[in-house]
Design a protein around this motif. Sequence first.
Motif, PDB file in Angstrom:
ATOM      1  N   UNK A   1       0.834  -1.180   0.000  1.00 28.99           N
ATOM      2  CA  UNK A   1       0.000   0.000   0.000  1.00 28.99           C
ATOM      3  C   UNK A   1       0.887   1.254   0.000  1.00 28.99           C
ATOM      4  N   UNK A   2       0.341   2.328  -0.528  1.00 32.30           N
ATOM      5  CA  UNK A   2       1.047   3.615  -0.527  1.00 32.30           C
ATOM      6  C   UNK A   2       0.515   4.451   0.638  1.00 32.30           C
ATOM      7  N   UNK A   3       1.420   4.834   1.525  1.00 33.36           N
ATOM      8  CA  UNK A   3       1.042   5.504   2.766  1.00 33.36           C
ATOM      9  C   UNK A   3       1.671   6.892   2.814  1.00 33.36           C
ATOM     10  N   UNK A   4       0.894   7.881   3.254  1.00 35.92           N
ATOM     11  CA  UNK A   4       1.402   9.221   3.517  1.00 35.92           C
ATOM     12  C   UNK A   4       1.543   9.391   5.026  1.00 35.92           C
ATOM     13  N   UNK A   5       2.731   9.773   5.463  1.00 37.50           N
ATOM     14  CA  UNK A   5       2.959  10.160   6.854  1.00 37.50           C
ATOM     15  C   UNK A   5       3.263  11.650   6.827  1.00 37.50           C
ATOM     16  N   UNK A   6       2.393  12.430   7.438  1.00 40.75           N
ATOM     17  CA  UNK A   6       2.550  13.883   7.416  1.00 40.75           C
ATOM     18  C   UNK A   6       2.426  14.412   8.836  1.00 40.75           C
ATOM     19  N   UNK A   7       3.406  15.226   9.237  1.00 42.81           N
ATOM     20  CA  UNK A   7       3.526  15.628  10.633  1.00 42.81           C
ATOM     21  C   UNK A   7       3.855  17.115  10.732  1.00 42.81           C
ATOM     22  N   UNK A   8       3.102  17.824  11.566  1.00 47.01           N
ATOM     23  CA  UNK A   8       3.400  19.220  11.879  1.00 47.01           C
ATOM     24  C   UNK A   8       4.258  19.237  13.144  1.00 47.01           C
ATOM     25  N   UNK A   9       5.441  19.826  13.018  1.00 47.08           N
ATOM     26  CA  UNK A   9       6.409  19.815  14.111  1.00 47.08           C
ATOM     27  C   UNK A   9       7.089  21.166  14.175  1.00 47.08           C
ATOM     28  N   UNK A  10       7.126  21.750  15.343  1.00 47.03           N
ATOM     29  CA  UNK A  10       7.730  23.078  15.462  1.00 47.03           C
ATOM     30  C   UNK A  10       9.249  23.015  15.606  1.00 47.03           C
ATOM     31  N   UNK A  11       9.743  22.062  16.393  1.00 48.65           N
ATOM     32  CA  UNK A  11      11.180  21.997  16.662  1.00 48.65           C
ATOM     33  C   UNK A  11      11.811  20.670  16.245  1.00 48.65           C
ATOM     34  N   UNK A  12      11.049  19.833  15.534  1.00 55.25           N
ATOM     35  CA  UNK A  12      11.617  18.614  14.970  1.00 55.25           C
ATOM     36  C   UNK A  12      11.370  17.323  15.722  1.00 55.25           C
ATOM     37  N   UNK A  13      11.037  17.377  16.991  1.00 54.36           N
ATOM     38  CA  UNK A  13      10.866  16.145  17.772  1.00 54.36           C
ATOM     39  C   UNK A  13       9.663  15.334  17.299  1.00 54.36           C
ATOM     40  N   UNK A  14       8.573  15.991  16.983  1.00 55.86           N
ATOM     41  CA  UNK A  14       7.386  15.272  16.524  1.00 55.86           C
ATOM     42  C   UNK A  14       7.608  14.719  15.123  1.00 55.86           C
ATOM     43  N   UNK A  15       8.336  15.447  14.301  1.00 53.57           N
ATOM     44  CA  UNK A  15       8.676  14.939  12.970  1.00 53.57           C
ATOM     45  C   UNK A  15       9.486  13.652  13.090  1.00 53.57           C
ATOM     46  N   UNK A  16      10.385  13.585  14.081  1.00 52.82           N
ATOM     47  CA  UNK A  16      11.170  12.377  14.292  1.00 52.82           C
ATOM     48  C   UNK A  16      10.279  11.194  14.671  1.00 52.82           C
ATOM     49  N   UNK A  17       9.187  11.454  15.376  1.00 52.69           N
ATOM     50  CA  UNK A  17       8.216  10.391  15.666  1.00 52.69           C
ATOM     51  C   UNK A  17       7.608   9.905  14.354  1.00 52.69           C
ATOM     52  N   UNK A  18       7.246  10.846  13.477  1.00 56.61           N
ATOM     53  CA  UNK A  18       6.705  10.478  12.170  1.00 56.61           C
ATOM     54  C   UNK A  18       7.691   9.649  11.366  1.00 56.61           C
ATOM     55  N   UNK A  19       8.967   9.999  11.437  1.00 61.80           N
ATOM     56  CA  UNK A  19       9.994   9.243  10.721  1.00 61.80           C
ATOM     57  C   UNK A  19      10.090   7.816  11.264  1.00 61.80           C
TER      58      UNK A  19
END
Length: 168
Positions: A1-19
């Motif tokens: 399946x093709x999945x989109x993971x999209x994350x709003x992160x102000x200082x990068x920590x939440x983006x790292x969770x998305x990664x």
Amino acid sequence: MKILVTVASRHGATKEIGTAIAAVLSAAGHSVDELDPTLVTGVTGYDAVVLGSAVYTAHWLPAARDFAAQFADDLARRPVWIFSSGLATQPSARANSPHEILALRDNLGARGHRSFAGRLDRSVLAFTERSIIAGARAREGDHRDFGAISAWAGQIATALAEMVVRTA
């Protein structure tokens, strides 16, 4: 399946969770795109979406809220999982319960919402953010539980695999 993971992160920590979530989904055999919500022009072509946001003053960041509003109809037609990450001073479910999450979950038909503790590095915060954090008595440090994050992503991967089997 093709999945989109999209994350709003102000200082990068939440983006790292998305990664971390994207890595688990990719390891399970899915094709995964990681994009900032402000760069997404549509969700057509994605079989499922994982949407996350950092939580500030009990709200998701505007980029995540705007993404959800802009693509609500399309998101409601595919499997969606949502997560929040924020203050680590309270139990994660309480500290990261944004006011809009119930309406958002219902509007998108999200299959689940998970709250994760975040990372606090006072040195990267603006004055206003430091003031809010001081009032909340937040503890500095990285409080993210990547084992729990990976386990949740594994549950998503399992659910997606079951969907593939049912449609085959």
